[in-house]
Design a protein around this motif. Structure first.
Motif: not given
Length: 299
Positions: A36-39, A44-47, A76-80, A82-87
């Protein structure tokens, strides 16, 4: 200077230090999806345990420095995705916590919090071109929040990686100067120049002139670029030099895959050390095997 940064410099006065290898590469080898674009930030987020295990792998292979999984964690990338700033802030802090945990388990080493360039967030290969069209103030604004979070997250220093242009180096340095937050600055060269075509030595000299910068060098480049980069750095600074090139393969941004033949020249490590490199590791397409070989070459 902070105790952690000072201890790293003290260690460098005694011996070369081994930096870890490609985090995304090792995650993929272990079966994680980094397409994915988040590489690696998606893993890091899921596992997060997968990221922790990769840090463990590298410390077990002989690494002295762990680079966190925050390279692609941008607001910016995480917002695309679906992650908000706190996440996103939580992901940045998590990346440091995981590397610190692995370091503490290993009983030695340092943690460098990764900050990638603006172009990496675009996920189109822009970090290898440097033609962003942004000025220093725009880049400072874009980098600021992430730097502030990582500066307070408990890493020993920040690793500004794969910087492709003078304007982005200038922006980073403007944010660092006077803060007391220590860092290394690593640019990505091609044919002896920055990806933007600007002089490599000029970027290294600018970086070395800032007190908060404890080391300068190159990463995410062909192994054949390393000796020339060390020579360029030695001409402009006495600060430690860091080098961690790719395997020798080439990233195809359109197809989102690596091509060519992997030929990481571990036999060249001693020549890099002899030329003046103090921190040596691997970037994309290198793994624990290459890091273990670097460790053996240096000892």
């Amino acid at each position: 200077m902070t105790v952690s940064a000072l201890s790293l410099l003290d260690a460098l006065a005694e011996r070369a230090l081994v930096v870890d290898g490609g985090l995304g590469t090792r995650l993929e080898e272990r079966g994680a999806d980094v397409s994915s674009e988040l590489w690696s930030a998606r893993v890091l987020a899921d596992s997060p345990e997968e990221v922790l295990d990769v840090h463990r792998d590298y410390f077990a292979a002989g690494a002295d420095v762990a680079i966190t999984a925050s390279y692609q964690v941008t607001y910016e990338g995480c917002a695309r995705a679906g992650f908000d700033a706190d996440a996103t802030t939580g992901l940045l802090r998590r990346s440091v916590e995981l590397a610190r945990r692995a370091r503490d388990e290993a009983g030695h080493g340092w943690v460098a919090a990764s900050v990638g360039p603006y172009g990496a967030m675009l996920a189109d290969g822009s970090e290898y071109r440097g033609d962003l069209g942004l000025d220093v103030e725009e880049l400072r604004d874009w980098h600021r929040q992430r730097i502030d979070v990582l500066a307070g997250a408990g890493a020993d220093l920040i690793a500004f990686e794969t910087m492709p242009s003078l304007v982005e180096v200038e922006a980073i340095l403007a944010e660092l100067a006077g803060t007391g937050t220590h860092a290394w600055i690593s640019v990505t060269p091609l044919a002896g120049r920055l990806r933007s075509g600007e002089p490599l030595a000029e970027a290294l000299a600018l970086a070395a002139a800032v007190d908060e910068v404890v080391a300068v060098g190159v990463n995410c480049c062909a192994p054949g670029e390393v000796l020339g980069a060390i020579e360029a750095a030695r001409e402009v600074t006495t600060k430690p030099i860091i080098v961690y090139p790719n395997s020798g393969e080439t990233w195809d941004a359109a197809a989102r895959r690596w091509s060519g033949r992997a030929a990481f020249p571990t036999e060249a490590v001693r020549s890099w050390r002899a030329a003046g490199a103090g921190l040596i590791g691997g970037c994309c397409r290198t793994g624990p095997g290459q890091i273990a070989a670097i460790d053996r070459a240096l000892t």
